[in-house]
Design an enzyme around this catalytic site. Structure first.
Site, PDB file in Angstrom:
ATOM      1  CE  LYS A   1      59.409  55.674  79.439  1.00  0.00           C
ATOM      2  NZ  LYS A   1      58.181  56.478  79.562  1.00  0.00           N
TER       3      LYS A   1
ATOM      4  NE  ARG B   1      56.102  50.690  82.208  1.00  0.00           N
ATOM      5  CZ  ARG B   1      56.464  51.199  81.031  1.00  0.00           C
ATOM      6  NH1 ARG B   1      57.554  50.805  80.433  1.00  0.00           N
ATOM      7  NH2 ARG B   1      55.714  52.103  80.461  1.00  0.00           N
TER       8      ARG B   1
ATOM      9  NE  ARG C   1      53.557  58.153  71.695  1.00  0.00           N
ATOM     10  CZ  ARG C   1      54.002  57.472  72.741  1.00  0.00           C
ATOM     11  NH1 ARG C   1      55.270  57.530  73.069  1.00  0.00           N
ATOM     12  NH2 ARG C   1      53.165  56.762  73.462  1.00  0.00           N
TER      13      ARG C   1
ATOM     14  NE  ARG D   1      52.658  53.446  72.396  1.00  0.00           N
ATOM     15  CZ  ARG D   1      53.540  53.597  73.372  1.00  0.00           C
ATOM     16  NH1 ARG D   1      54.771  53.986  73.088  1.00  0.00           N
ATOM     17  NH2 ARG D   1      53.225  53.374  74.619  1.00  0.00           N
TER      18      ARG D   1
ATOM     19  NE  ARG E   1      50.610  54.443  78.109  1.00  0.00           N
ATOM     20  CZ  ARG E   1      50.843  55.202  77.042  1.00  0.00           C
ATOM     21  NH1 ARG E   1      49.850  55.561  76.243  1.00  0.00           N
ATOM     22  NH2 ARG E   1      52.065  55.587  76.770  1.00  0.00           N
TER      23      ARG E   1
HETATM   24  P1  AP5 Z   1      58.150  59.709  73.700  1.00  0.00           P
HETATM   25  O1  AP5 Z   1      59.618  59.946  73.581  1.00  0.00           O
HETATM   26  O2  AP5 Z   1      57.514  58.785  72.752  1.00  0.00           O
HETATM   27  O3  AP5 Z   1      57.791  59.347  75.236  1.00  0.00           O
HETATM   28  P2  AP5 Z   1      58.033  58.046  76.089  1.00  0.00           P
HETATM   29  O4  AP5 Z   1      58.497  58.480  77.429  1.00  0.00           O
HETATM   30  O5  AP5 Z   1      58.877  57.061  75.355  1.00  0.00           O
HETATM   31  O6  AP5 Z   1      56.527  57.552  76.223  1.00  0.00           O
HETATM   32  P3  AP5 Z   1      55.899  56.108  76.073  1.00  0.00           P
HETATM   33  O7  AP5 Z   1      54.422  56.303  75.839  1.00  0.00           O
HETATM   34  O8  AP5 Z   1      56.643  55.288  75.079  1.00  0.00           O
HETATM   35  O9  AP5 Z   1      56.122  55.545  77.497  1.00  0.00           O
HETATM   36  P4  AP5 Z   1      55.386  54.400  78.151  1.00  0.00           P
HETATM   37  O10 AP5 Z   1      56.257  54.182  79.316  1.00  0.00           O
HETATM   38  O11 AP5 Z   1      53.964  54.633  78.439  1.00  0.00           O
HETATM   39  O12 AP5 Z   1      55.315  53.285  76.994  1.00  0.00           O
HETATM   40  P5  AP5 Z   1      56.153  51.964  76.703  1.00  0.00           P
HETATM   41  O13 AP5 Z   1      56.223  51.787  75.253  1.00  0.00           O
HETATM   42  O14 AP5 Z   1      57.393  51.957  77.493  1.00  0.00           O
HETATM   43  O15 AP5 Z   1      57.433  61.152  73.634  1.00  0.00           O
HETATM   44  C1  AP5 Z   1      56.028  61.266  73.760  1.00  0.00           C
HETATM   45  C2  AP5 Z   1      55.509  62.407  72.847  1.00  0.00           C
HETATM   46  O16 AP5 Z   1      55.968  63.666  73.352  1.00  0.00           O
HETATM   47  C3  AP5 Z   1      56.010  62.318  71.399  1.00  0.00           C
HETATM   48  O17 AP5 Z   1      54.995  62.785  70.575  1.00  0.00           O
HETATM   49  C4  AP5 Z   1      57.219  63.289  71.364  1.00  0.00           C
HETATM   50  O18 AP5 Z   1      57.418  63.837  70.089  1.00  0.00           O
HETATM   51  C5  AP5 Z   1      56.791  64.332  72.388  1.00  0.00           C
HETATM   52  N1  AP5 Z   1      57.904  64.902  73.141  1.00  0.00           N
HETATM   53  C6  AP5 Z   1      59.008  64.245  73.623  1.00  0.00           C
HETATM   54  N2  AP5 Z   1      59.803  65.089  74.321  1.00  0.00           N
HETATM   55  C7  AP5 Z   1      59.163  66.307  74.311  1.00  0.00           C
HETATM   56  C8  AP5 Z   1      59.497  67.579  74.871  1.00  0.00           C
HETATM   57  N3  AP5 Z   1      60.616  67.773  75.584  1.00  0.00           N
HETATM   58  N4  AP5 Z   1      58.614  68.595  74.662  1.00  0.00           N
HETATM   59  C9  AP5 Z   1      57.466  68.400  73.928  1.00  0.00           C
HETATM   60  N5  AP5 Z   1      57.115  67.222  73.371  1.00  0.00           N
HETATM   61  C10 AP5 Z   1      57.968  66.181  73.566  1.00  0.00           C
HETATM   62  O19 AP5 Z   1      55.183  50.851  77.323  1.00  0.00           O
HETATM   63  C11 AP5 Z   1      53.941  50.568  76.738  1.00  0.00           C
HETATM   64  C12 AP5 Z   1      53.264  49.431  77.460  1.00  0.00           C
HETATM   65  O20 AP5 Z   1      54.076  48.250  77.367  1.00  0.00           O
HETATM   66  C13 AP5 Z   1      53.000  49.624  78.948  1.00  0.00           C
HETATM   67  O21 AP5 Z   1      51.813  50.333  79.192  1.00  0.00           O
HETATM   68  C14 AP5 Z   1      52.924  48.165  79.414  1.00  0.00           C
HETATM   69  O22 AP5 Z   1      51.691  47.599  79.068  1.00  0.00           O
HETATM   70  C15 AP5 Z   1      54.001  47.493  78.573  1.00  0.00           C
HETATM   71  N6  AP5 Z   1      55.329  47.499  79.211  1.00  0.00           N
HETATM   72  C16 AP5 Z   1      56.455  48.109  78.749  1.00  0.00           C
HETATM   73  N7  AP5 Z   1      57.480  47.917  79.580  1.00  0.00           N
HETATM   74  C17 AP5 Z   1      57.011  47.157  80.605  1.00  0.00           C
HETATM   75  C18 AP5 Z   1      57.597  46.637  81.776  1.00  0.00           C
HETATM   76  N8  AP5 Z   1      58.884  46.858  82.086  1.00  0.00           N
HETATM   77  N9  AP5 Z   1      56.815  45.912  82.620  1.00  0.00           N
HETATM   78  C19 AP5 Z   1      55.524  45.665  82.321  1.00  0.00           C
HETATM   79  N10 AP5 Z   1      54.900  46.146  81.228  1.00  0.00           N
HETATM   80  C20 AP5 Z   1      55.639  46.884  80.378  1.00  0.00           C
HETATM   81 MG    MG Z   2      58.594  55.124  74.564  1.00  0.00          MG
END
Ligand code: AP5
Ligand code: MG
Ligand code: ZN
Length: 216
Positions: free
Chosen positions: A13, A88, A127, A160, A171
């Site tokens: 994402k 979410r 990552r 992270r 997660r």
């Molecule tokens: P990356 O692009 O970083 O993936 P991502 O989908 O953004 O993953 P996140 O870990 O950020 O998602 P998340 O939903 O768990 O975390 P968030 O920060 O939103 O890519 C991942 C890796 O893969 C990278 O190394 C990249 O280089 C690689 N990659 C990408 N595309 C690729 C491809 N096509 N092929 C190969 N490799 C690839 O949330 C974190 C925390 O915040 C949650 O756990 C929760 O505690 C809280 N939180 C956030 N939003 C909310 C909400 N709305 N409600 C409640 N709690 C929330």
């Molecule tokens: Mg992200």
């Protein structure tokens, strides 16, 4: 353009959102990034949030909804926005619907990046993220030119604290139980666009561009 980007943890994402935001000239709003910035700044909000993020649990809806409500009032959102990681839960999606009504706008599309659980674990544990500009890298799939250093700004790369195998598993479970039901919510509204997130980064981007061109 008012877009949501959805998908399980590690789907890509953030990687694709940075491109979409540039292509569509809209702000990239990630609740995860907002929460991590609050934790880093040691704010009162940040102290409350750290436990949830480190455990891989969702932050309570009331807190998350309030953060987005305030963010969408910022002037840069007038030209549109891209929400990454919000909503979410069903209550968050319903709250977003109410915010959109209040703002007098509608969503253009919801992009869902689909990736298998095995690939996600590998993506997240490998990552690395730039401390300065937030650009995500991967030690195998998207390595920087110089290990540990950001190509874009020279910043130091870090891992992270929720990218450990144990927290990633939690997660993924939280995603399946609480977030995956949202796909049906947006499918019913005919907003959902499925993207094959198993492809490499450039090919995923090409698929997304195809969808965006149809919307512009
Ligand atoms: P990356 O692009 O970083 O993936 P991502 O989908 O953004 O993953 P996140 O870990 O950020 O998602 P998340 O939903 O768990 O975390 P968030 O920060 O939103 O890519 C991942 C890796 O893969 C990278 O190394 C990249 O280089 C690689 N990659 C990408 N595309 C690729 C491809 N096509 N092929 C190969 N490799 C690839 O949330 C974190 C925390 O915040 C949650 O756990 C929760 O505690 C809280 N939180 C956030 N939003 C909310 C909400 N709305 N409600 C409640 N709690 C929330
Ligand atoms: Mg992200
Ligand atoms: Zn950087």
């Amino acid at each position: 353009m008012r877009l949501l980007i959805m998908g399980p943890p590690g789907a890509g994402k953030g990687t694709q959102a940075a491109r979409i935001a540039g292509y569509c000239n809209v702000p990239h709003i990630s609740t995860g990034d907002i929460f991590r910035a609050a934790i880093k700044a040691d704010t009162e909000l940040g102290m409350k949030l750290k436990g949830y993020l480190d455990a891989g649990q969702l932050v309570p809806d009331a807190v998350t909804i309030e953060v987005i409500k305030e963010r969408l009032k910022e002037p840069d959102c007038i030209r549109g926005f891209l929400l990454d990681g919000f909503p979410r839960t069903i209550p968050q999606a319903e709250a977003l619907d109410r915010m959109l009504v209040d703002l007098g706008v509608r969503l253009s599309a919801v992009l869902n990046i689909a990736v298998s659980p095995e690939a996600l674990l590998q993506r997240l544990t490998g990552r690395r993220i730039c401390r300065k500009c937030g650009t995500p890298y991967h030690v195998v799939f998207n390595p920087p030119a110089v290990p540990g250093v950001c190509d874009r700004c020279g910043g130091e790369l870090y891992q992270r604290s929720d990218d450990t195998e144990e927290t990633v598993k939690e997660r993924l479970e939280v995603y399946t139980k609480q977030t995956a039901p949202l796909l049906e919510y947006y499918r019913k509204q005919r907003l959902l666009k499925e993207i094959n997130g198993e492809l490499d980064i450039e090919d995923v981007w090409k698929e997304i561009q195809g969808v965006l061109r149809g919307l512009c």
